[in-house]
Motif scaffolding. Sequence first.
Motif, short mmCIF file in Angstrom:
data_model
loop_
_atom_site.label_atom_id
_atom_site.label_comp_id
_atom_site.label_asym_id
_atom_site.label_seq_id
_atom_site.Cartn_x
_atom_site.Cartn_y
_atom_site.Cartn_z
N ILE A 124 -35.11 -8.17 -27.17
CA ILE A 124 -36.17 -7.57 -26.36
C ILE A 124 -35.72 -7.23 -24.94
O ILE A 124 -35.94 -6.10 -24.48
N PRO A 125 -35.10 -8.17 -24.19
CA PRO A 125 -34.70 -7.80 -22.82
C PRO A 125 -33.68 -6.67 -22.81
O PRO A 125 -33.65 -5.87 -21.86
N ALA A 126 -32.84 -6.57 -23.84
CA ALA A 126 -31.88 -5.48 -23.92
C ALA A 126 -32.60 -4.15 -24.15
O ALA A 126 -32.25 -3.13 -23.55
N GLN A 127 -33.62 -4.16 -24.99
CA GLN A 127 -34.41 -2.95 -25.22
C GLN A 127 -35.11 -2.51 -23.94
O GLN A 127 -35.12 -1.32 -23.59
N ASP A 139 -43.49 -7.45 -25.51
CA ASP A 139 -43.02 -7.62 -24.14
C ASP A 139 -43.99 -6.95 -23.17
O ASP A 139 -44.20 -5.73 -23.22
N ALA A 140 -44.56 -7.74 -22.27
CA ALA A 140 -45.60 -7.24 -21.37
C ALA A 140 -45.06 -6.18 -20.41
O ALA A 140 -45.71 -5.16 -20.15
N GLY A 141 -43.86 -6.41 -19.87
CA GLY A 141 -43.27 -5.45 -18.95
C GLY A 141 -43.04 -4.11 -19.61
O GLY A 141 -43.27 -3.05 -19.00
N ALA A 142 -42.60 -4.13 -20.86
CA ALA A 142 -42.37 -2.89 -21.60
C ALA A 142 -43.69 -2.20 -21.92
O ALA A 142 -43.79 -0.97 -21.89
N GLN A 143 -44.71 -3.00 -22.23
CA GLN A 143 -46.03 -2.42 -22.50
C GLN A 143 -46.57 -1.70 -21.26
O GLN A 143 -47.10 -0.59 -21.36
N TYR A 144 -46.38 -2.33 -20.11
CA TYR A 144 -46.82 -1.70 -18.86
C TYR A 144 -46.06 -0.40 -18.61
O TYR A 144 -46.66 0.64 -18.30
N GLU A 181 -26.79 8.72 -19.50
CA GLU A 181 -27.47 9.94 -19.04
C GLU A 181 -28.96 9.66 -18.89
O GLU A 181 -29.54 8.93 -19.69
N LYS A 182 -29.54 10.26 -17.85
CA LYS A 182 -30.99 10.13 -17.70
C LYS A 182 -31.67 10.86 -18.85
O LYS A 182 -31.38 12.02 -19.13
N ASP A 183 -32.56 10.16 -19.54
CA ASP A 183 -33.23 10.72 -20.71
C ASP A 183 -34.57 10.00 -20.87
O ASP A 183 -34.62 8.87 -21.36
N LEU A 184 -35.63 10.65 -20.46
CA LEU A 184 -36.95 10.01 -20.47
C LEU A 184 -37.46 9.75 -21.88
O LEU A 184 -38.21 8.80 -22.10
N SER A 185 -37.04 10.58 -22.83
CA SER A 185 -37.44 10.34 -24.22
C SER A 185 -36.81 9.05 -24.75
O SER A 185 -37.47 8.25 -25.42
N GLU A 186 -35.52 8.89 -24.45
CA GLU A 186 -34.83 7.66 -24.87
C GLU A 186 -35.43 6.45 -24.15
O GLU A 186 -35.59 5.38 -24.73
N SER A 187 -35.76 6.63 -22.88
CA SER A 187 -36.37 5.55 -22.11
C SER A 187 -37.67 5.09 -22.76
O SER A 187 -37.89 3.90 -23.00
N ALA A 188 -38.54 6.05 -23.07
CA ALA A 188 -39.83 5.73 -23.69
C ALA A 188 -39.63 5.07 -25.06
O ALA A 188 -40.35 4.15 -25.43
N LYS A 189 -38.60 5.53 -25.79
CA LYS A 189 -38.32 4.97 -27.12
C LYS A 189 -37.99 3.48 -27.02
O LYS A 189 -38.50 2.66 -27.80
N TRP A 190 -37.15 3.13 -26.04
CA TRP A 190 -36.76 1.72 -25.92
C TRP A 190 -37.89 0.87 -25.37
O TRP A 190 -38.06 -0.29 -25.78
N TYR A 191 -38.67 1.42 -24.45
CA TYR A 191 -39.85 0.68 -23.99
C TYR A 191 -40.79 0.42 -25.16
O TYR A 191 -41.37 -0.67 -25.28
N ALA A 192 -40.95 1.42 -26.02
CA ALA A 192 -41.85 1.28 -27.17
C ALA A 192 -41.38 0.19 -28.12
O ALA A 192 -42.18 -0.57 -28.67
N LEU A 237 -34.96 1.08 -18.85
CA LEU A 237 -34.67 1.25 -17.42
C LEU A 237 -33.44 2.13 -17.20
O LEU A 237 -33.45 3.02 -16.33
N PHE A 238 -32.39 1.86 -17.96
CA PHE A 238 -31.14 2.63 -17.79
C PHE A 238 -31.38 4.12 -18.00
O PHE A 238 -30.94 4.95 -17.20
#
Length: 236
Positions: A140-143, A175-180, A157-168, A148-149
């Motif tokens: 979970i913390p790696a996801q 994970d509360a932080g990821a949910q936020y 590379e900056k990629d908001l789709s990938e970012s949202a995927k890992w938060y999801a 964040l990365f």
Amino acid sequence: SIENMDEVTKKKLEDGARLAKLMMDASWGNPQSQYDLALLYLTKESGVTPSLNESMKWYTKAAEQGHVDAQYELGVCYSVETRSIKNMELAAKWWRKAAEQGHAKSQYNLAVCYIQGEGVEVDMVVAAKWCLEAAKQGEIPAQFNMGLFHQNGVGVEKDLSESAKWYARAAAQGDAGAQYRLGLCYEAGAGLEKSMQQAVRFYKKAAKQGDASAYKRLIMFYDRESISKIVESISC
């Protein structure tokens, strides 16, 4: 005779025999027995006198034979702040060995070493590499960190789709932080389709777990009394 012994005495004899066999197998070089013995030396009421030094001796013997859990635990032993033996170079060394064998927690811990420059030089590209390996195994913390990365273009590379995927993925594991942060993605339409309904849904989930940032975000949509009722009734 054994038949006439009470159960407590029988158990003591059986435990003693098992411990003697474990110690013999460990001394003969069996890595699993060495690992198990190392664990016993950290456990009270195990039949041996607790000893960090003895534990680390047996962890080391097992780790040197490639026992992946021993490699991970040895890294942990060397990383504990309160111990005089703290040595982050050795911690990173053993986590690397375990990480190369696919041990997820070691992969994440090694990534953190590279983020913080503990035991190794700071290298965000290498940190992201090991973080990704751990994230793919469900850490979970790696996801969360992969979110964040990619959000900030750090190490990858900056990629908001990938970012949202890992938060999801982290959010799905509670994970509360990821949910936020997933709520923020939905609110801004960052990396996925904008949806205030989904944003509020994830803010509620995070707030239910005590995330103060999510609670503050909900204030934008509800009055305080309504938020309290919603958060109390929501099931994460």
